[in-house]
Design a protein around this motif. Structure first.
Motif, short mmCIF file in Angstrom:
data_model
loop_
_atom_site.label_atom_id
_atom_site.label_comp_id
_atom_site.label_asym_id
_atom_site.label_seq_id
_atom_site.Cartn_x
_atom_site.Cartn_y
_atom_site.Cartn_z
N LYS A 75 35.11 11.65 26.26
CA LYS A 75 33.95 11.39 25.42
C LYS A 75 32.79 10.73 26.18
O LYS A 75 31.63 10.99 25.89
N ASN A 76 33.11 9.88 27.14
CA ASN A 76 32.05 9.16 27.85
C ASN A 76 31.22 10.08 28.77
O ASN A 76 30.26 9.63 29.39
N MET A 77 31.58 11.35 28.84
CA MET A 77 30.85 12.30 29.71
C MET A 77 29.67 12.97 28.98
O MET A 77 28.90 13.69 29.60
N ILE A 78 29.52 12.73 27.68
CA ILE A 78 28.48 13.42 26.90
C ILE A 78 27.09 13.24 27.49
O ILE A 78 26.36 14.21 27.68
N THR A 79 26.71 12.00 27.80
CA THR A 79 25.34 11.78 28.33
C THR A 79 25.18 12.41 29.70
O THR A 79 24.12 12.96 30.01
N ALA A 80 26.21 12.37 30.53
CA ALA A 80 26.15 12.99 31.86
C ALA A 80 26.00 14.51 31.74
O ALA A 80 25.26 15.14 32.51
N ILE A 81 26.67 15.09 30.75
CA ILE A 81 26.57 16.54 30.52
C ILE A 81 25.16 16.90 30.06
O ILE A 81 24.55 17.85 30.58
N GLU A 82 24.62 16.12 29.12
CA GLU A 82 23.24 16.36 28.67
C GLU A 82 22.26 16.28 29.85
O GLU A 82 21.40 17.15 30.01
N LYS A 83 22.43 15.27 30.67
CA LYS A 83 21.55 15.08 31.83
C LYS A 83 21.68 16.26 32.80
O LYS A 83 20.68 16.77 33.31
N ASN A 89 17.48 22.81 34.60
CA ASN A 89 16.21 23.45 34.29
C ASN A 89 16.38 24.88 33.76
O ASN A 89 15.77 25.81 34.25
N LEU A 90 17.24 25.01 32.76
CA LEU A 90 17.52 26.32 32.16
C LEU A 90 16.66 26.58 30.92
O LEU A 90 16.76 27.64 30.32
N GLY A 91 15.86 25.59 30.55
CA GLY A 91 15.01 25.76 29.38
C GLY A 91 15.74 25.47 28.07
O GLY A 91 15.31 25.88 27.00
N PHE A 92 16.87 24.75 28.15
CA PHE A 92 17.64 24.41 26.97
C PHE A 92 17.39 22.96 26.59
O PHE A 92 17.13 22.12 27.44
N ASN A 93 17.52 22.67 25.30
CA ASN A 93 17.37 21.31 24.80
C ASN A 93 18.70 20.88 24.19
O ASN A 93 18.97 21.16 23.02
N PRO A 94 19.56 20.19 24.97
CA PRO A 94 20.88 19.81 24.45
C PRO A 94 20.78 18.67 23.41
O PRO A 94 19.93 17.80 23.53
N MET A 95 21.65 18.74 22.41
CA MET A 95 21.74 17.67 21.41
C MET A 95 23.21 17.27 21.33
O MET A 95 24.08 18.12 21.50
N ASN A 96 23.48 15.98 21.06
CA ASN A 96 24.89 15.62 20.91
C ASN A 96 25.14 15.05 19.53
O ASN A 96 24.27 14.45 18.91
#
Length: 184
Positions: A75-83, A89-96
């Motif tokens: 679970k603690n990897m969520i912010t690292a994955i978003e970053k 730079n794929l043009g995606f906007n991740p949300m968690n």
């Protein structure tokens, strides 16, 4: 002598096969409208100090044609994955949502489709250049052999036929990808 010629032709064929494989791999990274886990293939995540491919720290799924969900193993990897997704730079906007990362894949605009088709064409051209370089290398190897001129011309003709076949394969692969990209 024939063994050496066969070896040169087989080596050229193998090199041309690898050019085709490389092209197919590169074309997977070019998205064509619907969401696929391969779209995130280039994403690297900071995993305890080392850059790790996303698929080694999380499961990537496509619940529907416009959504990607990334379920981290920790679970603690969520912010690292978003970053990592933002840095790719794929043009995606991740949300968690606290448990996983969700990406809504926006529909492609006409302009973006044209850009992607150009990108695919450039990859196809690179593959053709690779095939032609393989032909040149094979022809140089044939010239180094101590064989009759007729045998040399025959071997070079075989290499040219092989080259033409592979160039045709590349054009077919590109045509399929272009159609996929341009289909709304």
């Amino acid at each position: 002598m024939d063994d050496e010629l066969d070896f040169i032709i087989d080596s050229a064929k193998e090199a041309m096969d690898s050019a085709i494989l490389h092209l197919e791999k590169q074309l997977l990274n070019i998205r064509a409208g619907k969401a696929t886990p391969a779209m995130l293939g280039s994403v690297r995540v900071d995993y305890y100090g080392s850059q790790t491919p996303l698929n080694q720290v999380a499961n990537v799924n496509t619940p529907d044609a416009r959504t990607l969900t990334i379920q981290p193993f920790e679970k603690n990897m969520i912010t690292a994955i978003e970053k990592g997704i933002m840095q790719a730079n794929l043009g995606f906007n991740p949300m968690n949502n606290g448990d996983s990362v969700i990406i809504n894949v926006p529909p492609l605009t006409e302009e973006r489709r044209r850009e992607l088709a150009k990108q695919a064409k450039a990859e196809a051209e690179d593959a053709k250049i690779g095939v032609r370089n393989d032909r040149k290398n094979a022809n140089q190897e044939i010239k180094k052999l101590d064989i009759s001129e007729d045998l040399q011309k025959s071997a070079e003709a075989d290499i040219q036929k092989l080259t033409d076949t592979y160039i045709e394969k590349i054009e077919k692969i590109f045509a399929i990808k272009e159609k996929e990209i341009m289909t709304v």
